[in-house]
Design a protein around this motif. Structure first.
Motif, PDB file in Angstrom:
ATOM      1  N   GLU A  18      54.842  93.872  -3.280  1.00 51.47           N
ATOM      2  CA  GLU A  18      53.574  94.274  -3.902  1.00 51.47           C
ATOM      3  C   GLU A  18      53.156  95.687  -3.516  1.00 51.47           C
ATOM      4  OE1 GLU A  18      50.310  91.553  -3.389  1.00 51.47           O
ATOM      5  OE2 GLU A  18      48.952  92.813  -4.569  1.00 51.47           O
ATOM      6  N   ARG A  19      53.338  96.040  -2.236  1.00 50.74           N
ATOM      7  CA  ARG A  19      52.807  97.339  -1.782  1.00 50.74           C
ATOM      8  C   ARG A  19      53.754  98.500  -2.010  1.00 50.74           C
ATOM      9  NH1 ARG A  19      50.539  95.141   3.525  1.00 50.74           N
ATOM     10  NH2 ARG A  19      49.068  93.693   2.641  1.00 50.74           N
ATOM     11  N   ALA A  20      55.066  98.237  -1.975  1.00 48.84           N
ATOM     12  CA  ALA A  20      56.004  99.365  -2.050  1.00 48.84           C
ATOM     13  C   ALA A  20      56.988  99.265  -3.215  1.00 48.84           C
ATOM     14  CB  ALA A  20      56.769  99.473  -0.730  1.00 48.84           C
ATOM     15  N   TRP A  21      57.689  98.156  -3.309  1.00 48.79           N
ATOM     16  CA  TRP A  21      58.780  98.026  -4.287  1.00 48.79           C
ATOM     17  C   TRP A  21      58.278  98.166  -5.720  1.00 48.79           C
ATOM     18  CZ3 TRP A  21      64.100  96.709  -3.469  1.00 48.79           C
ATOM     19  CH2 TRP A  21      64.795  96.335  -4.628  1.00 48.79           C
ATOM     20  N   ARG A  22      57.283  97.353  -6.070  1.00 51.44           N
ATOM     21  CA  ARG A  22      56.817  97.389  -7.462  1.00 51.44           C
ATOM     22  C   ARG A  22      56.178  98.719  -7.842  1.00 51.44           C
ATOM     23  NH1 ARG A  22      53.771  96.860 -12.263  1.00 51.44           N
ATOM     24  NH2 ARG A  22      54.550  95.100 -13.409  1.00 51.44           N
ATOM     25  N   SER A  30      58.601 103.484 -15.832  1.00 53.58           N
ATOM     26  CA  SER A  30      57.660 103.553 -16.957  1.00 53.58           C
ATOM     27  C   SER A  30      56.693 104.731 -16.903  1.00 53.58           C
ATOM     28  CB  SER A  30      56.837 102.256 -17.014  1.00 53.58           C
ATOM     29  OG  SER A  30      56.016 102.162 -15.857  1.00 53.58           O
ATOM     30  N   GLY A  31      56.560 105.369 -15.739  1.00 56.08           N
ATOM     31  CA  GLY A  31      55.560 106.423 -15.587  1.00 56.08           C
ATOM     32  C   GLY A  31      54.156 105.855 -15.455  1.00 56.08           C
ATOM     33  N   ARG A  32      54.047 104.563 -15.259  1.00 51.39           N
ATOM     34  CA  ARG A  32      52.725 103.925 -15.183  1.00 51.39           C
ATOM     35  C   ARG A  32      52.478 103.360 -13.783  1.00 51.39           C
ATOM     36  NH1 ARG A  32      50.032 102.120 -19.608  1.00 51.39           N
ATOM     37  NH2 ARG A  32      49.592 100.201 -18.499  1.00 51.39           N
ATOM     38  N   THR A  33      51.216 103.329 -13.380  1.00 51.34           N
ATOM     39  CA  THR A  33      50.860 102.771 -12.083  1.00 51.34           C
ATOM     40  C   THR A  33      50.602 101.261 -12.219  1.00 51.34           C
ATOM     41  OG1 THR A  33      48.506 103.112 -12.426  1.00 51.34           O
ATOM     42  CG2 THR A  33      49.743 104.938 -11.407  1.00 51.34           C
ATOM     43  N   THR A  34      50.671 100.570 -11.094  1.00 51.14           N
ATOM     44  CA  THR A  34      50.360  99.135 -11.104  1.00 51.14           C
ATOM     45  C   THR A  34      48.906  98.914 -11.530  1.00 51.14           C
ATOM     46  OG1 THR A  34      51.985  98.715  -9.383  1.00 51.14           O
ATOM     47  CG2 THR A  34      50.308  97.042  -9.690  1.00 51.14           C
ATOM     48  N   ALA A  35      48.009  99.809 -11.115  1.00 47.56           N
ATOM     49  CA  ALA A  35      46.594  99.654 -11.494  1.00 47.56           C
ATOM     50  C   ALA A  35      46.447  99.715 -13.012  1.00 47.56           C
ATOM     51  CB  ALA A  35      45.755 100.739 -10.827  1.00 47.56           C
ATOM     52  N   ALA A  36      47.153 100.644 -13.656  1.00 48.08           N
ATOM     53  CA  ALA A  36      47.077 100.743 -15.125  1.00 48.08           C
ATOM     54  C   ALA A  36      47.683  99.503 -15.771  1.00 48.08           C
ATOM     55  CB  ALA A  36      47.808 101.997 -15.596  1.00 48.08           C
ATOM     56  N   ASP A  37      48.795  99.015 -15.228  1.00 50.30           N
ATOM     57  CA  ASP A  37      49.415  97.801 -15.777  1.00 50.30           C
ATOM     58  C   ASP A  37      48.473  96.607 -15.650  1.00 50.30           C
ATOM     59  OD1 ASP A  37      51.740  99.047 -16.585  1.00 50.30           O
ATOM     60  OD2 ASP A  37      52.956  98.343 -14.907  1.00 50.30           O
ATOM     61  N   ARG A  38      47.777  96.513 -14.515  1.00 51.20           N
ATOM     62  CA  ARG A  38      46.853  95.383 -14.320  1.00 51.20           C
ATOM     63  C   ARG A  38      45.690  95.441 -15.306  1.00 51.20           C
ATOM     64  NH1 ARG A  38      46.738  95.536  -7.733  1.00 51.20           N
ATOM     65  NH2 ARG A  38      48.158  93.809  -7.374  1.00 51.20           N
ATOM     66  N   ARG A  39      45.124  96.638 -15.450  1.00 45.36           N
ATOM     67  CA  ARG A  39      43.985  96.778 -16.376  1.00 45.36           C
ATOM     68  C   ARG A  39      44.415  96.439 -17.800  1.00 45.36           C
ATOM     69  NH1 ARG A  39      42.860 101.421 -13.326  1.00 45.36           N
ATOM     70  NH2 ARG A  39      43.874 102.743 -14.867  1.00 45.36           N
ATOM     71  N   GLY A  61      52.325  87.015  -6.595  1.00 56.52           N
ATOM     72  CA  GLY A  61      50.972  86.805  -7.135  1.00 56.52           C
ATOM     73  C   GLY A  61      50.206  88.086  -7.351  1.00 56.52           C
ATOM     74  N   ASN A  62      50.936  89.213  -7.418  1.00 56.33           N
ATOM     75  CA  ASN A  62      50.282  90.528  -7.482  1.00 56.33           C
ATOM     76  C   ASN A  62      49.527  90.756  -8.784  1.00 56.33           C
ATOM     77  OD1 ASN A  62      53.078  90.436  -8.279  1.00 56.33           O
ATOM     78  ND2 ASN A  62      53.074  92.635  -8.544  1.00 56.33           N
ATOM     79  N   PHE A  63      49.854  90.016  -9.847  1.00 55.72           N
ATOM     80  CA  PHE A  63      49.040  90.055 -11.065  1.00 55.72           C
ATOM     81  C   PHE A  63      48.153  88.814 -11.171  1.00 55.72           C
ATOM     82  CE2 PHE A  63      51.679  93.523 -12.106  1.00 55.72           C
ATOM     83  CZ  PHE A  63      51.044  94.233 -13.097  1.00 55.72           C
ATOM     84  N   THR A  64      48.636  87.681 -10.694  1.00 56.69           N
ATOM     85  CA  THR A  64      47.938  86.405 -10.906  1.00 56.69           C
ATOM     86  C   THR A  64      46.502  86.451 -10.392  1.00 56.69           C
ATOM     87  OG1 THR A  64      50.091  85.495 -10.278  1.00 56.69           O
ATOM     88  CG2 THR A  64      48.354  83.934 -10.846  1.00 56.69           C
ATOM     89  N   ARG A  65      46.351  86.897  -9.142  1.00 61.35           N
ATOM     90  CA  ARG A  65      44.991  86.902  -8.593  1.00 61.35           C
ATOM     91  C   ARG A  65      44.114  87.910  -9.332  1.00 61.35           C
ATOM     92  NH1 ARG A  65      43.184  88.431  -2.559  1.00 61.35           N
ATOM     93  NH2 ARG A  65      44.044  90.395  -3.271  1.00 61.35           N
ATOM     94  N   MET A  86      58.895  84.418  -2.498  1.00 64.77           N
ATOM     95  CA  MET A  86      57.845  85.087  -3.281  1.00 64.77           C
ATOM     96  C   MET A  86      56.579  84.225  -3.311  1.00 64.77           C
ATOM     97  SD  MET A  86      58.517  88.095  -4.545  1.00 64.77           S
ATOM     98  CE  MET A  86      59.808  89.206  -5.115  1.00 64.77           C
ATOM     99  N   LEU A  87      56.750  82.929  -3.501  1.00 63.71           N
ATOM    100  CA  LEU A  87      55.570  82.056  -3.567  1.00 63.71           C
ATOM    101  C   LEU A  87      54.862  81.956  -2.224  1.00 63.71           C
ATOM    102  CD1 LEU A  87      56.938  79.287  -5.944  1.00 63.71           C
ATOM    103  CD2 LEU A  87      55.131  80.945  -6.446  1.00 63.71           C
ATOM    104  N   ALA A  88      55.625  82.011  -1.137  1.00 59.30           N
ATOM    105  CA  ALA A  88      54.989  81.988   0.188  1.00 59.30           C
ATOM    106  C   ALA A  88      54.095  83.216   0.353  1.00 59.30           C
ATOM    107  CB  ALA A  88      56.062  81.944   1.285  1.00 59.30           C
ATOM    108  N   ARG A  89      54.571  84.374  -0.129  1.00 60.60           N
ATOM    109  CA  ARG A  89      53.748  85.594  -0.065  1.00 60.60           C
ATOM    110  C   ARG A  89      52.541  85.455  -0.976  1.00 60.60           C
ATOM    111  NH1 ARG A  89      54.759  88.270   4.256  1.00 60.60           N
ATOM    112  NH2 ARG A  89      52.632  88.865   3.801  1.00 60.60           N
TER     113      ARG A  89
END
Ligand SMILES: C[S@@+](CC[C@H](N)C(=O)[O-])C[C@H]1O[C@@H](n2cnc3c(N)ncnc32)[C@H](O)[C@@H]1O
Length: 210
Positions: A18-22, A30-39, A61-65, A86-89
């Motif tokens: 969640e913090r580094a890889w994605r 894609s040239g896009r940030t995770t924040a833009a993808d979430r919005r 769960g980086n999008f789920t929550r 992944m589910l444990a995280r």
């Protein structure tokens, strides 16, 4: 199991995903940030109120929550993934009052037809052995009037696209043609089909008619 799928099952990847890889790899792709993808996920899924949301291949769960934060009342978001690390995280890092996680296979969803008002799958169809079957399952569990959104790979005819295909082929990631998902959505009777291409990723959304 190929390199890509093995990697997704590694506890070390789950810890940094969640913090580094994605953020790094998706920005490169894609040239896009995770924040833009979430919005955009919240906007394209038209989330709000007491909706039932299913996040396929939710990873940690980086999008789920984040998606669940747009819900209220009896609304909830379920994250489904195949990887136990992944589910444990997800449980450790992205729990919340309207979030639940479930271990399962995207190709055989344990839900009745029309169970969800919004269904999404971000950054995973290229890893799933039968991505078309998984997409059909997403559509099956989508309620009339519901929204679907996916992010996956795109066959770009550029040097960057060619390089991504070579790396993809070597690691086991699939690269999809421009018309694979728009055609699948249309054949399934979905409407309002929108496709955006950003470098070597494509973002699609659509509605199941009421
Ligand atoms: C790159 S992560 C995506 C996480 C998140 N959706 C995102 O966009 O950042 C891909 C996830 O797909 C999951 N996955 C791969 N094949 C799957 C399958 N057949 N069923 C469920 N999940 C699967 C992996 O375990 C991994 O957690």
């Amino acid at each position: 199991m190929n390199i890509a799928r093995r990697t997704m099952n590694a506890p070390a990847l789950a810890a940094v995903y969640e913090r580094a890889w994605r953020p790094a790899l998706f920005y490169l792709a894609s040239g896009r940030t995770t924040a833009a993808d979430r919005r955009d996920a919240v906007r394209t899924l038209r989330l709000g109120g007491a909706q039932r949301v299913l996040d396929i291949a939710c990873g940690p769960g980086n999008f789920t929550r984040y998606l669940s934060n747009s819900l209220s009342g009896d609304g909830y978001a379920v994250g489904l993934d195949y990887s136990a690390p992944m589910l444990a995280r997800a449980v450790a890092d992205n729990a919340g009052p309207r979030v639940g996680y479930l271990r399962g296979d995207a190709r055989h969803l344990p839900f009745a037809d029309g169970s969800f008002d919004a269904v999404c799958c971000f950054g995973a169809l290229y890893l799933i052995p039968d991505p078309i079957a998984a997409t059909r399952e997403m559509i099956r569990v989508l309620a009339p009037g519901g929204r679907i959104a996916i992010t996956t790979s795109h066959r770009a005819d550029t040097p960057f696209g060619y390089a991504s295909r070579v790396v993809g082929g070597w690691s086991g990631l699939r690269v999809f043609d421009n018309d694979t998902f728009p055609r699948l959505f249309a054949e399934a009777g979905l409407v309002d089909i929108d496709q955006q291409v950003h470098r070597v990723l494509q973002y699609l959304s659509a509605t199941r008619p009421a």
